[in-house]
Design a protein around this motif. Structure first.
Motif, PDB file in Angstrom:
ATOM      1  N   ILE A  68       0.851  -1.201   0.000  1.00  0.00           N
ATOM      2  CA  ILE A  68       0.000   0.000   0.000  1.00  0.00           C
ATOM      3  C   ILE A  68       0.879   1.241   0.000  1.00  0.00           C
ATOM      4  O   ILE A  68       0.695   2.164  -0.801  1.00  0.00           O
ATOM      5  CB  ILE A  68      -0.935  -0.003   1.228  1.00  0.00           C
ATOM      6  N   TRP A  69       1.876   1.215   0.879  1.00  0.00           N
ATOM      7  CA  TRP A  69       2.770   2.358   0.990  1.00  0.00           C
ATOM      8  C   TRP A  69       3.488   2.601  -0.337  1.00  0.00           C
ATOM      9  O   TRP A  69       3.611   3.724  -0.813  1.00  0.00           O
ATOM     10  CB  TRP A  69       3.771   2.099   2.131  1.00  0.00           C
ATOM     11  N   LYS A  70       3.952   1.503  -0.952  1.00  0.00           N
ATOM     12  CA  LYS A  70       4.666   1.614  -2.219  1.00  0.00           C
ATOM     13  C   LYS A  70       3.740   2.156  -3.312  1.00  0.00           C
ATOM     14  O   LYS A  70       4.146   2.977  -4.128  1.00  0.00           O
ATOM     15  CB  LYS A  70       5.219   0.243  -2.618  1.00  0.00           C
ATOM     16  N   SER A  71       2.486   1.689  -3.294  1.00  0.00           N
ATOM     17  CA  SER A  71       1.536   2.186  -4.297  1.00  0.00           C
ATOM     18  C   SER A  71       1.344   3.679  -4.150  1.00  0.00           C
ATOM     19  O   SER A  71       1.308   4.418  -5.139  1.00  0.00           O
ATOM     20  CB  SER A  71       0.187   1.492  -4.135  1.00  0.00           C
ATOM     21  N   VAL A  72       1.204   4.124  -2.886  1.00  0.00           N
ATOM     22  CA  VAL A  72       1.012   5.556  -2.650  1.00  0.00           C
ATOM     23  C   VAL A  72       2.229   6.326  -3.135  1.00  0.00           C
ATOM     24  O   VAL A  72       2.109   7.344  -3.821  1.00  0.00           O
ATOM     25  CB  VAL A  72       0.745   5.818  -1.148  1.00  0.00           C
ATOM     26  N   TRP A  73       3.405   5.814  -2.832  1.00  0.00           N
ATOM     27  CA  TRP A  73       4.641   6.465  -3.249  1.00  0.00           C
ATOM     28  C   TRP A  73       4.752   6.567  -4.758  1.00  0.00           C
ATOM     29  O   TRP A  73       4.989   7.637  -5.316  1.00  0.00           O
ATOM     30  CB  TRP A  73       5.852   5.664  -2.741  1.00  0.00           C
TER      31      TRP A  73
END
Lengths: 305, 297
Positions: A68-73
């Motif tokens: 999720i964090w990577k997608s947001v980034w």
């Protein structure tokens, strides 16, 4: 505008089909996903709705939190790249004479109408091992090698023994290029719409009063076009975040996004409750983004979009 | 979509001249951004990067080689092969059928909603408008998942004789197409002079006659533009169809997807080129209909 009470029959005839369609084939399906996200898998085929929060808890486990964090980034960087690229383009188009404006704008948004799958697929042909970029690089390599031969340095293999194709596909680079490539027009359109409506006399005044072009841009142009910037950011960020096709085709195993995880839960892993929870997390992020936009738009003078 | 609302204010003296890339003799004025080279450079490079992959795909669909990166000679062989590829052809016909049905239904529903929103005032109108815009803002994948859950949950038959096996996809496509139609039609209605409607009433026209002879003719460009938008949206959709389609109802993008996953082939290039051409033609018609000169009438 007349009140619906004055003509309830016409009002009902016009409103009912659309409202029915959206409630039956959009709201109810979404509601089902929402309820499902509180369910539990009891067997391969059965799901019991137990109003458990386990699926959401599982979504916040490190492995998924990281995705999720990577997608947001990735979405944030892709959005920033789109903004950097689209602003000068929108600016240029907005300052063109009317006839050219339509033409340039059309040139810019025409690719947006072409099937996203086909555009992604076209990028594969560009980036793959024996794709265009590597073919050009190989050609350059051979050119460089024959030049070295010519000056008598051929035996030293200064450019390497043989041409090694660059791995450009199935990594974060390809994913990023793909996202920018596909969603750029979403940024150009709202930016263009606000810059077009910008009162140019403000810029003139700023320049006349001695501000430099750079200063004018940051203290006059950018603040006045902020609604367009925000709209563009939302319009690019949300689809990037939910992207499934682009990371699936261009990103490798390390460049996966939430979209891929959701799809896997529904297609291969067959864990619908967990997939539902993930897709509702995505919905919440979307709604939060929209809420932020309307908050920001409330403070600005309204500018269409 | 973005209607280029022309603003004559910035047609300054310099702007009225043809703005070519040709180096201008005079000094570039402070607001003559269309004569700044670096802006043109950004624009040109971006445009080249946007079009090169698509154009090379189209060009190499005529390439007489399977390893299609080097030009080996002209051939239309792959178009014939794609045409004779029964499952690809079937997927193509499926996509067109879905797009036509979705276009007709969503144009009618969308126009009705636009008319309703334009004409009536009712409680909770802003909330209703937000609700109507939901399919536009919700991420595609969420909608796809919702459709899968819904049609799976109510046991919608994905089988059945053609074109009934496509009904679930059609329903899903209509759901995300008609809000777009409503937006386009409403934009057109914003320019409608309500006095025309009143005049029609004064002259004795009833509700239906006013609608038929005054409003519909005025709306025509908006309706056609909205319909073409719905058509391209439906033809393009992959994600929602991917989730909605059963094993027996394959559409063109879904078929291409399964082919692409294995390798890049000239047949896919050929089929994609055909779809690109259909989309581009539809888009150009839609843009022409929405252009300021057409809207001004």
């Amino acid at each position: 505008m007349e009140s619906w009470r004055r003509n309830p029959l016409v009002f009902a005839v016009l409103a009912l089909p659309g409202t029915f369609w959206l409630v039956a084939f959009f709201l109810i399906p979404l509601g089902m996903v929402w309820i499902l996200s509180f369910g539990e898998k009891t067997s391969i085929l059965d799901i019991a709705i137990t109003w458990t929060l386990a699926n959401y808890q599982r979504a916040l486990e490190p492995i998924y939190l990281e995705i999720i964090w990577k997608s947001v980034w990735i979405s944030a960087i892709a959005t920033a790249l789109c903004l950097l690229l689209a602003y000068p383009i929108a600016f240029l188009i907005a300052f063109m004479p009317p006839r050219m404006k339509t033409l340039l704008l059309l040139a810019m948004i025409l690719p947006f109408w072409i099937n996203m799958l086909i555009r992604t697929y076209a990028l594969i042909a560009v980036f793959r091992r024996n794709g265009y970029v590597n073919a050009i690089l190989e050609w350059l390599w051979e050119l460089g090698n024959s030049l070295l031969m010519l000056v008598g340095l051929g035996d030293y293999h200064l450019l390497g023994e043989r041409f090694v194709p660059l791995p450009m596909l199935y990594n974060s680079f390809a994913l990023m290029v793909g996202l920018v490539y596909v969603f750029l027009p979403f940024m150009v359109l709202p930016l263009y719409a606000t810059i077009e409506r910008l009162d140019k006399s403000y810029l003139e005044a700023s320049l006349d009063l001695g501000a430099s072009q750079v200063r004018t841009f940051f203290s006059v142009t950018l603040p006045l076009t902020m609604p367009g910037v925000i709209s563009g950011i939302i319009l690019v960020f949300i689809p990037c975040l939910g992207a499934f096709l682009i990371p699936d085709l261009l990103g490798g195993t390390n460049a996966q996004m939430i979209g891929n995880v959701i799809t896997r839960q529904f297609k291969e892993a067959n864990d619908w409750p967990f997939g539902s929870a993930l897709s509702f997390l995505l919905m919440y992020v979307t709604f939060a983004a929209l809420a932020i936009r309307s908050l920001l738009a409330g403070r600005q003078p309204r500018t269409g979009y | 979509m973005a209607q280029a609302t022309m603003d004559n204010r910035n047609v300054s003296a310099a702007g009225a001249k043809a703005p070519q890339l040709a180096p201008a003799k005079s000094r570039v004025g402070p607001l003559e951004f269309h004569r700044r080279r670096w802006l043109w450079a950004v624009f040109g490079v971006t445009l080249a990067l946007l079009y090169m992959p698509i154009l090379s795909l189209m060009v190499f669909s005529f390439n007489n080689s399977r390893r299609n990166v080097v030009w080996q000679g002209f051939t239309t062989d792959y178009y014939i092969r794609a045409w004779n590829n029964a499952s690809l052809f079937e997927a193509f016909i499926n996509s067109l059928t879905i797009a036509v049905v979705a276009t007709i239904v969503s144009t009618i529903i969308g126009a009705m909603i636009a008319l309703m929103l334009w004409r009536f005032r009712f409680p909770f109108k802003p909330a209703y408008e937000g609700f109507m815009a939901l399919p536009i803002v919700v991420p595609e994948i969420c909608m796809g998942v919702a459709m899968l859950t819904f049609f799976g949950g109510i046991g919608w038959p994905s089988g059945g004789p053609w074109p009934l096996n496509l009904s679930a996809i059609m329903i899903a496509h209509i759901a995300f197409c008609f809000p777009f139609v409503a937006i386009v039609v409403r934009a057109r209605l914003a320019g409608f002079n309500r006095e025309l409607e009143e005049a029609s009433r004064d002259l004795g026209g009833n509700e239906w006659q006013t609608f038929r002879y005054v409003i519909v003719p005025f709306l025509k460009p908006g309706l056609v533009a909205g319909a073409l938008l719905a058509f391209t949206l439906s033809l393009d959709d992959f994600v929602i169809t991917f989730f909605t389609s059963g094993p027996n109802a394959i559409t063109f993008p879904v078929k291409i997807y399964s082919m692409v996953r294995f390798s890049v082939t000239p047949e896919v290039n050929a089929a994609s080129t055909v779809l690109i051409l259909i989309t581009v033609i539809a888009t150009i018609i839609a843009v022409r209909l929405q252009s300021p000169s057409a809207a001004a009438q």
